[in-house]
Structures are given as structure tokens and as C-alpha cells.
Design a protein around this motif. Structure first.
Motif, short mmCIF file in Angstrom:
data_model
loop_
_atom_site.label_atom_id
_atom_site.label_comp_id
_atom_site.label_asym_id
_atom_site.label_seq_id
_atom_site.Cartn_x
_atom_site.Cartn_y
_atom_site.Cartn_z
N VAL A 112 -34.98 -22.91 4.32
CA VAL A 112 -33.73 -23.14 3.60
C VAL A 112 -33.91 -24.23 2.55
O VAL A 112 -33.47 -24.09 1.40
N THR A 113 -34.56 -25.34 2.93
CA THR A 113 -34.83 -26.41 1.98
C THR A 113 -35.71 -25.90 0.84
O THR A 113 -35.50 -26.23 -0.33
N PHE A 114 -36.69 -25.09 1.20
CA PHE A 114 -37.58 -24.51 0.20
C PHE A 114 -36.79 -23.63 -0.78
O PHE A 114 -36.97 -23.71 -2.01
N GLU A 116 -33.60 -23.79 -1.47
CA GLU A 116 -32.73 -24.66 -2.28
C GLU A 116 -33.53 -25.34 -3.39
O GLU A 116 -33.06 -25.48 -4.53
N ALA A 117 -34.76 -25.76 -3.06
CA ALA A 117 -35.62 -26.41 -4.06
C ALA A 117 -35.95 -25.45 -5.21
O ALA A 117 -35.90 -25.82 -6.39
N LEU A 118 -36.28 -24.20 -4.87
CA LEU A 118 -36.57 -23.21 -5.91
C LEU A 118 -35.35 -22.93 -6.78
O LEU A 118 -35.45 -22.86 -8.01
N ALA A 119 -34.20 -22.79 -6.13
CA ALA A 119 -32.96 -22.54 -6.88
C ALA A 119 -32.64 -23.71 -7.80
O ALA A 119 -32.17 -23.52 -8.93
N PHE A 120 -32.90 -24.93 -7.32
CA PHE A 120 -32.64 -26.12 -8.12
C PHE A 120 -33.56 -26.17 -9.35
O PHE A 120 -33.11 -26.44 -10.47
N LEU A 121 -34.84 -25.87 -9.14
CA LEU A 121 -35.78 -25.87 -10.26
C LEU A 121 -35.41 -24.80 -11.29
O LEU A 121 -35.48 -25.02 -12.49
N GLU A 122 -35.01 -23.64 -10.78
CA GLU A 122 -34.63 -22.55 -11.69
C GLU A 122 -33.37 -22.89 -12.48
O GLU A 122 -33.24 -22.52 -13.65
N SER A 123 -32.44 -23.60 -11.84
CA SER A 123 -31.20 -23.97 -12.54
C SER A 123 -31.48 -24.96 -13.68
O SER A 123 -30.74 -25.00 -14.66
N LEU A 124 -32.55 -25.75 -13.54
CA LEU A 124 -32.93 -26.71 -14.58
C LEU A 124 -34.00 -26.14 -15.52
O LEU A 124 -34.49 -26.84 -16.39
#
Length: 231
Positions: A112-114, A116-124
Motif C-alpha cells: 500500500v505504501t509502495f 501510494e509512493a508511485l501515485a505521488f510521484l506520478e502526480s508530480l
């Protein structure tokens, strides 16, 4: 300043806000709850999606590019549980069973953390190596094995109770491992042509499913907040 901006941006993602909504719903005693089995279904979807996408990326990655990060990932998930175990037993004075359990959690990886991290990077719009999901699969099991080994070798009681055959079977046939590794293999073998077939289901809706998953995680977290008083 850049770190602070990144933190603020992360706290404003819909995934994190959904998590907070779940906690809030529990605190106000809302009747919001997920149907039975939906949480399990979301877990299966997220793990399989990560495996599939990672396999496709790995299909076009050379061994020279992949093997060094893989070795580092393996070293981390072996060394972290060892360090945590001895810190907890020697300094924290925790019992061996709880020390091993915490060591396994810190050394292993949260899907789940992984996600979220990917989604965060993609959003930026920050690029990352396509083989990273394969790192998740690599780091899923070794830390648990190391922690169990530490417990078995340092606890006279567990030397008799712990069956390596049973533990190995559960680790490699468990839902998370099977979905991650199975998805990776399917992605590698099917490549870009396979990606075109599963992308409509596993690529585009991924973030939406992650939001729902974290909403449920927030609800569960809200129910367990009282446990902090007992810890």
C-alpha cells in the motif's frame, strides 16, 4: 523548503485524504462500512496490478540495468530486520517474539505504501525506473525469513514449534507473494502486447481503487486508535 512543499503536496493527495476520511467516519460513529469481501478484492486488485505493470516494464529492462538495484534491495531487506531485532531485544528490552515480528514488518515492504509512493510521484510527474515493482516482489519475503530465523535460533521454545517447511509453504503460496510474482511473470511473458489488453482495467482505474482501499484502511485505523492507550 522543497521537502516541506513535497510533504504538503503528499498530504493533499486524494489517497491520503481518503484515509483521513475513513478515520473521521469512525470517530463520529458513522455507519460507513465496506461490504464483506470488498477489502480482500481491492487487495487482490492492487497487488496483481503492481505485479503486471512491473513485469511489462521488466520485459524491456536489461539485466545490467536491473541486477545492481536488485542486490541492494536484497541486502536492505536482510540487514534491516537484523538491526531492528537486536535494537529491540538489547536496548528496547522487548521479548524475542515481538522483536522478531517488528523486525519482519520493518524489513519487509508495504504494498500500500509502495502504491501510494508511485501515485505521488506520478502526480508530480517525477519519473522512476519501470522495474521498481519487481523490487517490491524481491523484498516481500526475505525479511520475514530472516526474522523467523532470528526467533528460531534465539528462542528455545520456538526451536521446537517453528516448522520451516510449513513457513516456507505459507510464504511462497500466500496471496501477496503469489499475486506479485505471478503478475510479474505474466507481465514479462506478455510484454507490451499483453499490456495493451489489461491496461484498461489495471492501469487507468488503479488510483481510484487505491483511494477506496485507503478509505477502508482509514476506517480500520479509526477503530484501532483506542489500542494506542494500551500500548
Amino acid at each position: 523548503m522543497e521537502i516541506l512543499n513535497s510533504l504538503i503536496a503528499n498530504l493533499q493527495t486524494p489517497m491520503f485524504l481518503a484515509f483521513l476520511l475513513g478515520i473521521f467516519a469512525t470517530l463520529i460513529k458513522s455507519d460507513l462500512k465496506f461490504p464483506d469481501g470488498m477489502y480482500t478484492g481491492l487487495t487482490i486488485y492492487l497487488l496483481f496490478a503492481i505485479g503486471l505493470k512491473g513485469g511489462v516494464k521488466l520485459n524491456s529492462t536489461s539485466i545490467e540495468e536491473f541486477y545492481k538495484p536488485a542486490i541492494v534491495a536484497l541486502m536492505l531487506c536482510i540487514s534491516i530486520p537484523i538491526i531492528v531485532y537486536f535494537l529491540l531485544t538489547k536496548i528496547g528490552k522487548y521479548d524475542k517474539a515481538n522483536s522478531a515480528a517488528l523486525a519482519a514488518h520493518y524489513g519487509s515492504v508495504s504494498a500500500v505504501t509502495f502504491s501510494e509512493a508511485l501515485a505521488f510521484l506520478e502526480s508530480l510527474h517525477i519519473p522512476y525506473e519501470g522495474y521498481m515493482p519487481s523490487m517490491l516482489a524481491i523484498m516481500e519475503i526475505p525479511a520475514i525469513i530472516v526474522a523467523l530465523f532470528l526467533l528460531k535460533t534465539n528462542s528455545s521454545q520456538e526451536k521446537e514449534n517453528l516448522s520451516w517447511k510449513k513457513v516456507t509453504h505459507e510464504l511462497f503460496t500466500g496471496k501477496g507473494t503469489l499475486l506479485l510474482i505471478g503478475g510479474l511473470i505474466i507481465g514479462i511473458l506478455s510484454g507490451k502486447k499483453g499490456h495493451e489488453q489489461f491496461a484498461p482495467l489495471f492501469e487507468v482505474p488503479f488510483r481510484g481503487m487505491l483511494i477506496l482501499f485507503l478509505l477502508e484502511v482509514g476506517i480500520v485505523t479509526g477503530r484501532r486508535l483506542s489500542d494506542l492507550k494500551q500500548a
